[in-house]
Scaffold this motif. Structure first.
Motif, short mmCIF file in Angstrom:
data_model
loop_
_atom_site.label_atom_id
_atom_site.label_comp_id
_atom_site.label_asym_id
_atom_site.label_seq_id
_atom_site.Cartn_x
_atom_site.Cartn_y
_atom_site.Cartn_z
N MET A 1 17.48 -42.75 -19.24
CA MET A 1 18.77 -42.06 -19.09
C MET A 1 19.77 -42.49 -20.16
N SER B 1 31.03 -43.51 -22.06
CA SER B 1 31.02 -42.69 -20.85
C SER B 1 29.59 -42.58 -20.30
N LEU B 2 28.63 -42.37 -21.20
CA LEU B 2 27.23 -42.30 -20.78
C LEU B 2 26.81 -43.60 -20.09
N HIS C 1 28.32 -43.93 -16.66
CA HIS C 1 27.67 -43.10 -15.64
C HIS C 1 26.32 -43.67 -15.22
N VAL C 2 25.55 -44.12 -16.21
CA VAL C 2 24.22 -44.66 -15.87
C VAL C 2 24.38 -45.92 -15.00
N ARG D 1 26.86 -46.80 -13.12
CA ARG D 1 27.38 -46.39 -11.82
C ARG D 1 26.25 -45.90 -10.90
N SER D 2 25.31 -45.17 -11.48
CA SER D 2 24.26 -44.58 -10.64
C SER D 2 23.18 -45.60 -10.26
N PHE D 3 23.17 -46.77 -10.93
CA PHE D 3 22.16 -47.80 -10.62
C PHE D 3 22.77 -49.04 -9.96
N SER D 4 24.08 -48.97 -9.66
CA SER D 4 24.70 -50.18 -9.11
C SER D 4 25.01 -50.00 -7.62
#
Lengths: 192, 192
Positions: free
Chosen positions: B159, B182-183, B186-187, B189-192
């Motif tokens: 990702m 930003s990327l 987001h990554v 955030r989605s794995f934490s």
């Protein structure tokens, strides 16, 4: 009934025969060995006919790929964003990993590196419109409150498509259905 | 002091001259027009010398690219994962978007489509080890509690790299520093 010659229908038939011939040759010989001569011979038309409609073999194959992408990877809107994205992206992964479309698109991506006109055509005729359609589907979900207001939907689209391209270009195995679902889950989580 | 011939040093010097010649030619003429003959002529060695060390021009350029990637895009571990990833990924984006490395890597990616040996070499010598190093950095963050236990770190790496490859391959503008941040945000955030 006597057949009345219909130039438009004949022209449409040649058009489709050229696209089919280009894809068939690409699957059999690999993109690099396809020539406009061979496409013309198989489609039963002259080279001049092909060059009247397209500037290069890459452009012929791009139209064939773009047609197939639009036909086989729609953006459904059932109201369930994760499921709709899974339907859409599974279609993309399947197209990319099966002949004749997969090898044809790989060939186009290769040729883009040193053919600026083809690179522009790919952006204008395939990637640009598809990104817009994907952003449109995400925007509809945003309006429903599934994605947060102000979220960068262009970035979300790149985070969805990026890993699929990454594997395709690096010739790693295409993502499984479970992996596609996991990718979508992570992206939606980070934008909700 | 009399110069004593040192075959190993001479060999190392030729090796480096070949890599430099290959990159220089690639920047000047584009990947497709580089030949092993031209590399040999510029490096002042015989074609036989090149083929003793590498099977193809793609393999020569792969070694040059891999060397540069390892040198210019380390995986720092300052304890701040987002900052470390930004340092690392900015390095990758810069390498990919500047000559001579960017065009050389584009050429390798193109050639991989129809050169299975080169595709394997890219995976073994460049992509595989870099993915492993990236997963290693994420695992260390996971141990610190920055990423949740059981997170699929291989997916996280795809990702992060996927959107960068997506833009590179489609010849879209490289992501800005803000977009990279930003990327990463987001990554993570989605794995934490």
């Amino acid at each position: 009934m006597t057949a009345i010659p219909n130039p438009q229908r004949r022209s449409e038939k040649s058009h489709q025969a050229i696209l089919a011939a280009a894809l068939g040759l690409c699957a059999e010989k690999g993109y690099a060995r396809v020539t406009v001569e061979a496409i013309a011979a198989r489609a039963g038309v002259s080279k001049k006919t092909i060059y009247r409609w397209w500037p290069s073999k890459g452009a012929v194959l791009l139209e064939a790929v773009a047609d197939a992408v639009v036909t086989h990877t729609p953006f459904p809107d059932t109201g369930d964003l994760a499921t709709d994205l899974h339907t859409h992206m599974s279609g993309i992964v399947k197209l990319l990993s099966s002949p004749p479309l997969g090898p044809a698109y790989s060939g186009i991506l290769s040729e883009m590196g040193h053919d600026d006109a083809l690179a522009r055509a790919v952006d204008e005729e395939l990637v640009g419109p598809r990104v817009e359609a994907a952003v449109g589907r995400l925007r509809s979900a945003q309006r429903q409150g599934e994605l947060r207001p102000g979220a960068d939907l262009g970035l979300a689209v790149e985070m969805l498509y990026g890993p699929v391209y990454y594997r395709h270009v690096l010739r790693r195995p295409p993502p499984s259905s479970e992996r596609i679902a996991s990718l979508i889950g992570h992206v939606l989580r980070s934008f909700s």
